[in-house]
Design a protein around this motif. Structure first.
Motif, mmCIF file in Angstrom:
data_model
loop_
_atom_site.group_PDB
_atom_site.id
_atom_site.type_symbol
_atom_site.label_atom_id
_atom_site.label_comp_id
_atom_site.label_asym_id
_atom_site.label_seq_id
_atom_site.Cartn_x
_atom_site.Cartn_y
_atom_site.Cartn_z
ATOM 1 N N PRO A 139 0.833 -1.216 0.000
ATOM 2 C CA PRO A 139 0.000 0.000 0.000
ATOM 3 C C PRO A 139 0.863 1.259 0.000
ATOM 4 O O PRO A 139 1.848 1.353 0.739
ATOM 5 N N GLY A 140 0.512 2.211 -0.844
ATOM 6 C CA GLY A 140 1.256 3.464 -0.906
ATOM 7 C C GLY A 140 2.707 3.283 -1.321
ATOM 8 O O GLY A 140 3.590 3.990 -0.830
ATOM 9 N N GLU B 191 -4.660 -1.746 0.059
ATOM 10 C CA GLU B 191 -4.782 -1.192 1.404
ATOM 11 C C GLU B 191 -4.555 -2.291 2.427
ATOM 12 O O GLU B 191 -4.734 -3.478 2.141
ATOM 13 N N GLU C 275 -2.513 -0.054 -8.763
ATOM 14 C CA GLU C 275 -3.598 -0.618 -7.967
ATOM 15 C C GLU C 275 -3.613 -0.023 -6.550
ATOM 16 O O GLU C 275 -2.574 0.099 -5.922
ATOM 17 N N PRO C 276 -4.797 0.296 -6.044
ATOM 18 C CA PRO C 276 -4.909 0.904 -4.696
ATOM 19 C C PRO C 276 -4.987 -0.148 -3.593
ATOM 20 O O PRO C 276 -6.029 -0.337 -2.954
#
Length: 789
Positions: free
Chosen positions: A51-52, A66, A63-64
């Motif tokens: 993530p990030g 999380e 792609e996001p």
């Protein structure tokens, strides 16, 4: 030795992933046809799921991803949409990928390694290091996958789970995600198999009980193994009550079941108010004497008999089933209900007076089943699919193997409301096939199926126990036709009501009056709660019944209401009037409950229908100290008065044999001046695997709750905790994760997940509530570190 490690933390989630482009080169197609079949996309071993992610030298993923912890439901985070299906809760269902990284020690290379999933929504596919493991087609059936051959000990391992909730197994809220616990299990190559212990105790004489034991061992080695077992029966206090020694040979790459038996004299019985649990401790040794495994299986000594003329008997004592049905979901977390909330739900059922639970319409979480054992609640256990194909039979086998040691389970159900096949010869064959599967695995309990289309059904002719949903007006005739069969009302009384609403039904607002009512002739359910219970109590041959339902559940809804409203508890586990009405039927201690509240500014002089639910034989109502009449209470029914609204103190008194036995008061509240917070389900452990449930209310200057308060409240948490969701009105379309919530009928529920414990052994968090023109509230809570198991 055996290790069972919870893998609920540190998962990575990608919701509604974009369609992955398929490479067309021969190399890509060739290599993806091998053992490691996922060489691209979110399931690939080396896929970037950080993530990030930030790196100047590498390609950045679009792609996001999380970070999330389990149990998890990603659908519940949406805003309900009236254009989506009301049966499914007005949500838009999309697939997702979950991934988790973990490492194994070199010494694990000599062990059997499995992943145990308690439940994944919809249709799911599982991969380890890009290699296919299993495809699951049920949201509710737990399963194990062996990763021994694929596990890596020199590099990290990656679990990838693709879940698609769009299979829609039911007509209720489906949720999406890995909604139950996930475990990594490590054992020796020779060990007890999954659900491999069965203790089908039987009463032999008034004081002596037979204790047969079956233990299934699995050997993943390539040579046969000689095994010896010590099976110790441990009493509730820990003392030894018996022992069985077994031995046998387990073939290579196979299983073997060893059987033995002993007797126990005068054991403590499992009963509703004294749910004594024994433990069978199984120690496995190899031929060389090395201890290679140890498991503990709880069970109970209890005798169940369902008779055709006198109903159900538990340990020789007549018991009327005071049952409730419920779905798994919770309004603030969706399908993802942590174990401590499962236990809290069961405690609310018991507080309401229920003594039985129907696991409708699928296998419920293991924590729920354990709580029913521990708190003394009988269980009607039900499979999801009324089908005899290979897949459905495997799911039924898993349910029975998992739950057959629970003393709470007294009855199996092969299905629910199969309105076509319950009346067809093909349906008869299905029921016989499923019943046969159950009897092979558990010959100790009867089997039923829940029928709703009584005039067209015929499967009750071959059912051991006749289970009927609703249709009370047809039960007398059905009993005359089958006087030799036990009867149970497997579902009844789907009477809708809205917490805190007393102004008649309002479809436009999505509200239904909080009072009980009788739907009347021409409907499938006919009676409300009180007439239904009176019907059962007047017929000793009916074992009792299961109300639909204990808790409002998402789905089966008509906009603007977001849920079914038949529950005695609302969507957020706040008590409705029906909760206390059930107490008036089911509790033995004297009680009386008065409704509605008595804060109606502006309605002075308007007649208000005042009701009292009570198990006393007389009730009297007082307004500001003046009696408004003492009335005889017809058994199981309520009493009511028409009272012109006058502010002040409304009091109900219940009498038994002419003496005051119970009382309840409603007092007019003044304007709200401050917020108040209360923890409902403590103690709650730190660490992220449990949820603390709070209630926010408004108090007036005298400290009285304001029952019609409706301010907008803003919630925050400082310290080691995260607010997961808020809820109050079951017609409120504001997404569950919102920290700002409009109060409805004087209460808001808040779900908070405690963080990790610090050096002091606790996680400290403070819940804060603020609202304009009201004094703010804060509640500091210390969550202890979880107990070691």
């Amino acid at each position: 030795m055996r290790e069972k490690i919870l893998l609920n933390d540190d998962w990575r989630l990608l919701v509604n992933p974009p369609e992955t482009a398929i490479p067309v080169s021969k190399a890509a197609m060739y290599l993806s046809a091998k053992t490691e079949r996922l060489k691209w996309g979110p399931g690939a071993y080396r896929h970037n799921d950080v993530p990030g992610f930030w790196d100047l030298e590498q390609e950045l993923p679009a792609e996001p991803w999380e970070k999330v912890d389990l149990p998890h439901d990603y659908i519940i985070r949406q805003a309900p949409d009236p254009n989506e299906a009301g049966a499914l809760g007005f949500f838009h269902y999309v697939p997702a990928w979950y991934r988790r990284h973990f490492t194994l020690a070199p010494e694990d290379a000599n062990r059997r390694l499995t992943l145990y999933f308690e439940g994944i929504n919809g249709i799911s596919e599982l991969y380890l290091n890009g290699c296919f493991l299993k495809r699951s087609t049920s949201s509710y059936v737990p399963f194990e996958v062996d990763i021994t051959d694929l596990a890596r000990f020199d590099h990290e391992n990656v679990i990838a789970v693709y879940t698609d909730p769009r299979s829609f197994e039911g007509w209720w809220y489906a949720g999406g995600g890995i909604h139950r616990n996930v475990w990594l299990v490590k054992t020796a190559p020779l060990a007890v198999d999954l659900w491999g212990v069965f203790v089908p105790v039987r009463k032999e004489t008034e004081t002596s009980w037979r204790v047969p034991v079956e233990v299934t061992l699995r050997n993943i080695g390539y040579e046969a193994e000689e095994a010896s077992l010590r099976c110790e029966i441990l009493a509730p206090g820990g003392g030894k009550a018996g022992e069985i020694l077994l031995s046998g040979t387990v073939p290579a790459r196979d299983t073997a079941t060893l059987r033995g038996e002993t007797r126990v004299d005068s054991p403590l019985l499992w009963d509703l108010d004294a749910p004594h649990l024994y433990t069978l401790k199984v120690t496995v040794r190899r031929k060389d004497g090395e201890t290679c495994d140890m498991v503990e299986q709880r069970f109970g000594f209890r005798e169940i008999e369902m008779t055709p003329d006198r109903g159900l008997f538990l340990n020789g004592r007549h018991v009327k089933i005071k049952g409730v049905c419920a779905h798994q979901d919770f309004g603030l977390t969706g399908k993802a209900v942590p174990d401590n909330l499962c236990r809290y739900r069961v405690s609310l059922f018991r507080e309401m007076g229920a003594n039985a639970f129907r696991a409708s319409h699928y296998p419920h979480p293991e924590a729920t089943m354990e709580a029913c054992d521990e708190q003394g609640l009988l269980v009607l256990n039900e499979t999801r699919r009324y089908e005899s194909n290979e897949e459905a039979v495997a799911q039924l086998e898993a349910l029975v193997r998992r739950d057959r040691n629970h003393p709470s389970v007294f009855l199996w159900s092969t299905g629910n409301e199969e309105m076509a096949y319950h009346g067809m010869e093909q349906g008869h064959r299905i029921h016989r096939a499923l019943e046969h599967v159950i009897r092979l695995l558990d010959p100790t309990r009867p089997v039923t199926t829940a029928i709703t289309n009584v005039p067209d059904a015929s499967v009750y002719a071959i059912s051991e126990v006749i289970g009927v949903n609703y249709n009370l007006d047809q039960l007398d005739d059905l009993h005359r036709r089958f006087p030799e069969k036990p009867f149970v009302s497997s579902e009844n009384c789907a009477v809708g009501s809205t917490r805190g609403w007393y102004w008649g039904d309002s479809p436009e607002r999505g509200y239904m009056d909080a009072r009980d009512f009788n739907p009347g002739p021409g409907t499938f359910q006919l009676f409300g709660r009180e007439r239904t219970w009176k019907f059962f109590m007047e017929r000793p041959w009916i074992s009792g019944g299961f109300q639909w339902d204990a808790i409002e559940h998402r789905g089966e809804a008509i906009w603007p209401r977001l849920c079914s409203c038949s529950g005695a508890l609302d969507l957020f586990l706040l008590k409705k009037e029906a909760f206390y009405q059930n107490q008036s039927h089911w509790l033995e201690r004297p009680m009386i409950h008065l409704l509605p509240h008595w804060s109606h500014p502006g309605f002075e002089g308007m007649p208000v229908s005042v009701w009292a639910y009570t198990n006393c034989d007389e009730a009297e109502l007082f307004l500001n100290g003046v009696s408004l009449g003492r009335k005889r209470v017809e058994k199981y029914l309520h009493v009511e008065w028409q009272v012109p609204y006058t502010p002040g103190k409304l009091e109900a008194v219940g009498y038994l044999d002419g003496l005051r036995a119970a009382g309840d008061v409603r007092e007019t509240a003044g304007p709200g001046v401050k917020l108040a917070l209360k923890l409902e389900n403590g103690p709650v452990a730190a660490g992220g695997n449990e949820i603390a449930l709070f209630t926010c209310s408004v108090l007036d200057a005298e400290g009285r709750e304001v029952p019609d308060a409706s301010p907008l409240v803003r919630f925050d948490c400082s310290g080691a905790g995260t607010i997961l969701g808020t809820g109050s009105d079951n017609t409120d379309p504001v997404p569950v994760p919102s920290l700002d919530r409009r109060m409805y009928a004087g209460k808001i529920a808040v779900a908070l997940c405690p963080g990790k414990a610090d050096a002091t052994g606790t996680a400290k968090a403070t819940l804060i509530a603020r609202s304009e023109s009201l004094r703010s509230a804060y509640l500091p809570v210390e969550f202890p570190a979880p107990a070691e198991k």
